[in-house]
Design a protein around this motif. Sequence first.
Motif, PDB file in Angstrom:
ATOM      1  N   PHE A  11       0.844  -1.199   0.000  1.00 24.02           N
ATOM      2  CA  PHE A  11       0.000   0.000   0.000  1.00 24.02           C
ATOM      3  C   PHE A  11       0.878   1.247   0.000  1.00 24.02           C
ATOM      4  O   PHE A  11       2.070   1.203   0.337  1.00 24.02           O
ATOM      5  N   TYR A  12       0.254   2.349  -0.390  1.00 22.24           N
ATOM      6  CA  TYR A  12       0.963   3.620  -0.518  1.00 22.24           C
ATOM      7  C   TYR A  12       0.615   4.556   0.637  1.00 22.24           C
ATOM      8  O   TYR A  12      -0.496   4.546   1.142  1.00 22.24           O
ATOM      9  N   GLU A  13       1.609   5.350   1.007  1.00 25.24           N
ATOM     10  CA  GLU A  13       1.386   6.454   1.939  1.00 25.24           C
ATOM     11  C   GLU A  13       2.255   7.615   1.492  1.00 25.24           C
ATOM     12  O   GLU A  13       3.200   7.419   0.719  1.00 25.24           O
ATOM     13  N   TRP A  32       5.354   6.719  -0.744  1.00 26.68           N
ATOM     14  CA  TRP A  32       6.108   5.585  -0.213  1.00 26.68           C
ATOM     15  C   TRP A  32       5.278   4.328  -0.425  1.00 26.68           C
ATOM     16  O   TRP A  32       4.053   4.359  -0.352  1.00 26.68           O
ATOM     17  N   TYR A  33       5.980   3.229  -0.650  1.00 26.53           N
ATOM     18  CA  TYR A  33       5.315   1.932  -0.853  1.00 26.53           C
ATOM     19  C   TYR A  33       5.703   1.008   0.292  1.00 26.53           C
ATOM     20  O   TYR A  33       6.889   0.821   0.583  1.00 26.53           O
ATOM     21  N   THR A  34       4.706   0.430   0.949  1.00 20.86           N
ATOM     22  CA  THR A  34       4.916  -0.502   2.057  1.00 20.86           C
ATOM     23  C   THR A  34       4.492  -1.893   1.619  1.00 20.86           C
ATOM     24  O   THR A  34       3.426  -2.061   1.025  1.00 20.86           O
ATOM     25  N   THR A  53       7.449  -7.018  10.154  1.00 22.38           N
ATOM     26  CA  THR A  53       6.665  -7.647   9.101  1.00 22.38           C
ATOM     27  C   THR A  53       6.434  -6.732   7.910  1.00 22.38           C
ATOM     28  O   THR A  53       5.863  -7.159   6.908  1.00 22.38           O
ATOM     29  N   LEU A  54       6.863  -5.469   8.008  1.00 28.25           N
ATOM     30  CA  LEU A  54       6.642  -4.496   6.944  1.00 28.25           C
ATOM     31  C   LEU A  54       7.955  -3.821   6.568  1.00 28.25           C
ATOM     32  O   LEU A  54       8.810  -3.578   7.421  1.00 28.25           O
ATOM     33  N   ALA A  55       8.097  -3.511   5.275  1.00 22.13           N
ATOM     34  CA  ALA A  55       9.226  -2.731   4.778  1.00 22.13           C
ATOM     35  C   ALA A  55       8.679  -1.660   3.849  1.00 22.13           C
ATOM     36  O   ALA A  55       7.575  -1.791   3.315  1.00 22.13           O
TER      37      ALA A  55
END
Length: 221
Positions: free
Chosen positions: A103-105, A117-119, A195-197
């Motif tokens: 997802f994007y933020e 940003w892409y997560t 768990t996220l990058a």
Amino acid sequence: MCGRFSLTLPSDAMAQLFQAVPANALPEGPNYNICPTNQVHAVHLVDGTRRLVSMRWGFLPQWYKTENGGPLLINARAETIADKPAFKSACRTRRCLIPASGFYEWTKDEKGNRLPWYTYPTQGPILAFAGIWQDWERDGVAHRTCAIVTTAAGDKMSALHHRQPVTLDPDQWPLWLGEAGHGAARLMTAAPDRTLALYRVDPKVNSNRATGADLIEPLIP
């Protein structure tokens, strides 16, 4: 919050991953720029069987007289979901999983430019957002609609935004879907940072009309 995401896994692979029976009509993919009001993949229970179906991203309470009859409800806050009139019934009886590859933020630079940003997940091929759903129909127009549950951001995501989507591990799916009894409320927390990058991507994704795999490629300074 979650206002844009991607999904690259084929429908048959998702059906196998979620052990769900796929519907005949599912959104086309891959889609690197899923936007509010788009049709999205979702997994929910029908007579005790997991079904992979298409839902409209943008929850429509039954009292909306038109599709634009109130605010666009793409997210539901975990802290208030059980009390909000629009969501309280769905959070008890109509929960779903919404698959995403990432997802994007956005942040902003000193000039006010939006920097995307892409997560993405570091463990497993996909994220499973906690979701809720609602059927809506007026004047012969019918939608099965959904919203993504969000919570306070963890340490990693808080650098980008104060909210993030609730993501669920496979061993949590039965409880969220209602297969494993009560207690789903305790799942509505931020995923562990490990768990996220995330990484910066090109500002072209700022447009909801942008398409293509290059939207999720890391931005080279």
